[in-house]
Design an enzyme around this catalytic site. Structure first.
Site, mmCIF file in Angstrom:
data_model
loop_
_atom_site.group_PDB
_atom_site.id
_atom_site.type_symbol
_atom_site.label_atom_id
_atom_site.label_comp_id
_atom_site.label_asym_id
_atom_site.label_seq_id
_atom_site.Cartn_x
_atom_site.Cartn_y
_atom_site.Cartn_z
ATOM 1 N N HIS A 129 0.854 -1.195 0.000
ATOM 2 C CA HIS A 129 0.000 0.000 0.000
ATOM 3 C C HIS A 129 0.894 1.250 0.000
ATOM 4 C CE1 HIS A 129 -2.856 3.068 1.153
ATOM 5 N NE2 HIS A 129 -3.817 2.229 0.768
ATOM 6 N N GLU A 199 -4.070 1.956 -7.412
ATOM 7 C CA GLU A 199 -4.434 3.068 -6.523
ATOM 8 C C GLU A 199 -3.517 4.262 -6.796
ATOM 9 O OE1 GLU A 199 -6.657 1.683 -2.801
ATOM 10 O OE2 GLU A 199 -4.532 1.670 -2.320
HETATM 11 P P1 PGA Z 1 -9.604 6.083 0.231
HETATM 12 O O1 PGA Z 1 -8.410 5.045 0.458
HETATM 13 O O2 PGA Z 1 -10.770 5.318 -0.348
HETATM 14 O O3 PGA Z 1 -9.895 6.641 1.592
HETATM 15 O O4 PGA Z 1 -9.109 7.119 -0.726
HETATM 16 C C1 PGA Z 1 -8.178 3.980 -0.424
HETATM 17 C C2 PGA Z 1 -6.945 3.225 -0.023
HETATM 18 O O5 PGA Z 1 -5.969 3.840 0.412
HETATM 19 O O6 PGA Z 1 -6.910 1.980 -0.109
#
Ligand code: PGA
Length: 284
Positions: A129, A199
């Site tokens: 992440h 992401e």
């Molecule tokens: P968010 O986070 O939906 O709060 O933007 C997503 C993530 O970091 O997995």
């Protein structure tokens, strides 16, 4: 097994009180709504994993018991293997962790291994992440080792990849993510199932989301890389999008091609929102 996923990442949020009311809402509504056809995975903080796994199992057991009693059968008449299968059908939520250490055990104060997570009922582990890459300085090489340790314990890794604003502005985002993907996938390992979550860092927690076309550009590139260069390592995969997903934008995001679900941060803390997003994904 369903190949679409809605994954909740609670990050460093949540308490026993929240998980209790969240599960109550989610499981009650799920039972009433047979239309849900995506796998729902909850990744809470470590402190809650054991309790949540036990609650989900207890709820599934209760559902089996009431179904059997409707047919005038009792649990004692069902063979163990059949019972496991029945309970599994009613386990509407799978549990995952947000990270693990790459080693199984050792002098790593404060860390938890994949083996330990498996022991408390985890079936999924998020690795790489961007918040861990940023705050814990995790490099691709470490992420690849973590992924290896998750696969070795027969859990499914959820590998996060994504570019910064600077990389996107320089139009090198596709190359960056494809390289990140191959660097995080260990060379000598066969991965039965991989979940890749795209992401973009500039979207996480900011409210800014890419267009459907921008998401498709990336999911197409990820799919091509996995199908071509990485096919000997990765046997099957699903591609998710994550970053500021909400009930208001999830249907549109899910219309992107080659997208198999969503990784939801902040919005997943609200059981109603998470359930609604799972419903939208079931229609997509
Ligand atoms: P968010 O986070 O939906 O709060 O933007 C997503 C993530 O970091 O997995």
């Amino acid at each position: 097994m369903k190949d679409k996923y809605i994954v909740a990442n609670w990050k460093m949020n949540g308490s026993f009180a929240l998980s209790e009311s969240w599960l109550e809402y989610f499981l009650t509504n799920y039972k009433k709504d047979p239309a849900i056809n995506v796998s729902c995975v909850l990744c809470p903080p470590l402190t809650l994993i054991d309790d949540i796994s036990a609650n989900v199992l207890e709820s599934a057991f209760g559902s089996v018991e009431s179904e059997l009693s409707q047919n005038d059968e009792s649990i004692d008449d069902v063979q163990e293997e059949k019972m496991i299968e029945l309970v599994d059908n009613f386990r509407f939520l799978k549990v995952g962790a947000q990270d693990c250490h790459e080693e199984n055990s050792g002098a790593y104060t404060g860390s938890v291994s994949a083996e330990m997570l498996q022991e408390i009922g985890c079936e999924y582990v998020i690795v790489g992440h961007s918040e861990r890459r940023k705050y814990q300085y995790e490099a691709n090489e470490t992420v690849a080792k973590k992924l290896h340790s998750v696969v070795a314990k027969e859990m499914t890794p959820v590998l996060c990849v994504g570019e910064s604003k600077e990389v996107r502005d320089s139009k090198k985002h596709v190359d960056f993510v494809v390289k990140q993907l191959s660097s995080c996938i260990p060379k000598d390992v066969e991965i039965a199932k991989l979940i890749v979550a795209y992401e973009p860092i500039w979207s996480i927690g900011t409210g800014a989301i890419p267009t459907v076309e921008e998401i498709q550009e990336m999911t197409n590139a990820i799919k091509t890389k996995l199908n071509e260069d990485l096919s000997s390592q990765v046997k099957s995969f699903s591609i998710l999008y994550g970053g500021s997903v909400s009930v208001n934008n999830s249907a549109e995001i899910l219309s992107a091609k080659n997208l198999d679900g969503l990784l939801v941060g902040k919005a997943s803390l609200d059981a109603g929102d998470f359930f609604e997003i799972a419903k939208q994904a079931s229609k997509a």
